[in-house]
Motif scaffolding. Structure first.
Motif, PDB file in Angstrom:
ATOM      1  N   THR A  96       0.821  -1.207   0.000  1.00 41.49           N
ATOM      2  CA  THR A  96       0.000   0.000   0.000  1.00 41.49           C
ATOM      3  C   THR A  96       0.851   1.252   0.000  1.00 41.49           C
ATOM      4  OG1 THR A  96      -1.822  -1.135   1.116  1.00 41.49           O
ATOM      5  CG2 THR A  96      -1.794   1.260   1.259  1.00 41.49           C
ATOM      6  N   GLY A  97       2.027   1.209   0.644  1.00 37.45           N
ATOM      7  CA  GLY A  97       2.912   2.367   0.641  1.00 37.45           C
ATOM      8  C   GLY A  97       3.280   2.789  -0.770  1.00 37.45           C
ATOM      9  N   LYS A  98       3.632   1.828  -1.607  1.00 45.98           N
ATOM     10  CA  LYS A  98       3.968   2.144  -2.996  1.00 45.98           C
ATOM     11  C   LYS A  98       2.740   2.643  -3.747  1.00 45.98           C
ATOM     12  CE  LYS A  98       5.996   0.188  -7.205  1.00 45.98           C
ATOM     13  NZ  LYS A  98       6.680  -0.986  -7.808  1.00 45.98           N
ATOM     14  N   ASP A 217       9.790  12.246  -2.798  1.00 43.94           N
ATOM     15  CA  ASP A 217       8.749  11.254  -2.544  1.00 43.94           C
ATOM     16  C   ASP A 217       9.338   9.867  -2.285  1.00 43.94           C
ATOM     17  OD1 ASP A 217       9.602  11.136  -5.186  1.00 43.94           O
ATOM     18  OD2 ASP A 217       7.631  10.660  -5.997  1.00 43.94           O
ATOM     19  N   VAL A 218      10.373   9.473  -3.049  1.00 45.29           N
ATOM     20  CA  VAL A 218      10.923   8.122  -2.936  1.00 45.29           C
ATOM     21  C   VAL A 218      12.444   8.179  -2.981  1.00 45.29           C
ATOM     22  CG1 VAL A 218      11.014   5.806  -3.952  1.00 45.29           C
ATOM     23  CG2 VAL A 218       8.904   7.128  -4.095  1.00 45.29           C
ATOM     24  N   MET A 219      13.093   7.316  -2.186  1.00 42.58           N
ATOM     25  CA  MET A 219      14.527   7.097  -2.311  1.00 42.58           C
ATOM     26  C   MET A 219      14.762   5.635  -2.666  1.00 42.58           C
ATOM     27  SD  MET A 219      17.720   7.199   0.434  1.00 42.58           S
ATOM     28  CE  MET A 219      17.150   8.660   1.247  1.00 42.58           C
ATOM     29  N   ALA A 220      15.477   5.407  -3.761  1.00 44.90           N
ATOM     30  CA  ALA A 220      15.884   4.049  -4.137  1.00 44.90           C
ATOM     31  C   ALA A 220      17.390   3.936  -3.899  1.00 44.90           C
ATOM     32  CB  ALA A 220      15.506   3.749  -5.577  1.00 44.90           C
ATOM     33  N   SER A 221      18.191   4.238  -4.901  1.00 46.83           N
ATOM     34  CA  SER A 221      19.650   4.224  -4.726  1.00 46.83           C
ATOM     35  C   SER A 221      20.147   5.436  -3.952  1.00 46.83           C
ATOM     36  CB  SER A 221      20.333   4.184  -6.093  1.00 46.83           C
ATOM     37  OG  SER A 221      20.070   5.384  -6.807  1.00 46.83           O
ATOM     38  N   GLY A 222      19.385   6.522  -4.007  1.00 45.61           N
ATOM     39  CA  GLY A 222      19.831   7.781  -3.412  1.00 45.61           C
ATOM     40  C   GLY A 222      20.564   8.672  -4.394  1.00 45.61           C
ATOM     41  N   ALA A 223      20.575   8.304  -5.666  1.00 41.94           N
ATOM     42  CA  ALA A 223      21.325   9.067  -6.667  1.00 41.94           C
ATOM     43  C   ALA A 223      20.784  10.481  -6.850  1.00 41.94           C
ATOM     44  CB  ALA A 223      21.307   8.318  -8.002  1.00 41.94           C
TER      45      ALA A 223
END
Length: 252
Positions: A96-98, A217-223
């Motif tokens: 649900t977060g996504k 909104d979102v962090m994946a790799s942080g790039a």
């Protein structure tokens, strides 16, 4: 008069709820109040609380030891230098977060921004410092023209309001349009974002020496956050901290 107006507002709110009952932000089922999640969506949402990486907000295993009150770092943050000081995330980017993030980002659900922003404000509370500026990661004008709004700016405005900080949505700008990060590996994501940000000349005096809370909104790799933080530091900002609504997790 003030009491009368408040009673009138409450009456109108009650009437509207009879006609348009509150709905779960995740699935649309009936709930008790606006901005709430139904039991099913609540169980499917990972709120990041407790032990977490002090640099990127990813949840960490808890042992209950007293030393866990100290700043801890995940394996990624130990392996790769982050150009920011601290980081927090409100949700895990799955389930649900996504879905909530995607509804805000691509579903034109601007009505969700205040509630999601409040969750983020709560997660970001340990990062707040006196004189801090709240700065969203910007969209390139080409992407902004297509989407019509910047979801990071909507979240940042709410975070600033909740903590009584100054929100400066135009402090960072995109100097070039970067292709989407999807389907890129870790190093390619960083290369794709390198040099994409600038600080407009009109904001440089305001920025100098001030602590920054960078919002996305979102962090994946942080790039993306790394490129933005590096730009801020290059223009002589104070310490930079980051806060994101959702953090991508390897085990999810």
């Amino acid at each position: 008069m003030a009491a009368y107006l408040k009673a009138l507002r409450d009456l109108m709110k009650g009437a509207l709820q009879l006609v348009f009952p509150p709905q779960c932000m995740g699935c649309g089922d009936s709930v008790i109040s606006d901005g709430a999640l139904c039991p099913v969506c609540w169980r499917d949402t990972q709120f990041i609380t407790g032990t977490a990486c002090d640099r990127c907000g990813v949840p960490l295993p808890s042992t209950g030891a007293p030393e866990e009150n100290l700043a801890l770092s995940c394996d990624d943050c130990l392996s790769y230098a982050r150009p920011w000081q601290q980081g927090r995330a409100a949700l895990g980017y799955h389930g649900t977060g996504k879905r909530l993030v995607m509804m805000l980002k691509h579903g034109d659900r601007l009505d969700m921004a205040p509630n999601l922003g409040d969750w983020l404000a709560e997660a970001a509370a340990p990062l707040v410092a006196e004189g801090m500026l709240v700065v969203p990661v910007p969209l390139h004008l080409r992407r902004l023209a297509k989407r019509k709004y910047n979801q990071a700016a909507l979240l940042a405005e709410r975070v600033a309001r909740q903590h009584q900080l100054r929100h400066v949505p135009t402090l960072l700008a995109r100097s070039r349009h970067a292709p989407p990060q999807d389907r890129r590996n870790f190093s390619e994501r960083f290369a794709n974002q390198a040099g994409t940000f600038t600080v407009p000349a009109r904001h440089r005096a305001l920025l100098r020496g001030r602590p920054i809370l960078l919002i996305d909104d979102v962090m994946a790799s942080g790039a993306t956050l790394s490129a933005a933080a590096e730009c801020l530091r290059a223009h002589e900002s104070g310490p930079v901290s980051v806060a994101v609504l959702a953090r991508a997790l390897k085990d999810a």
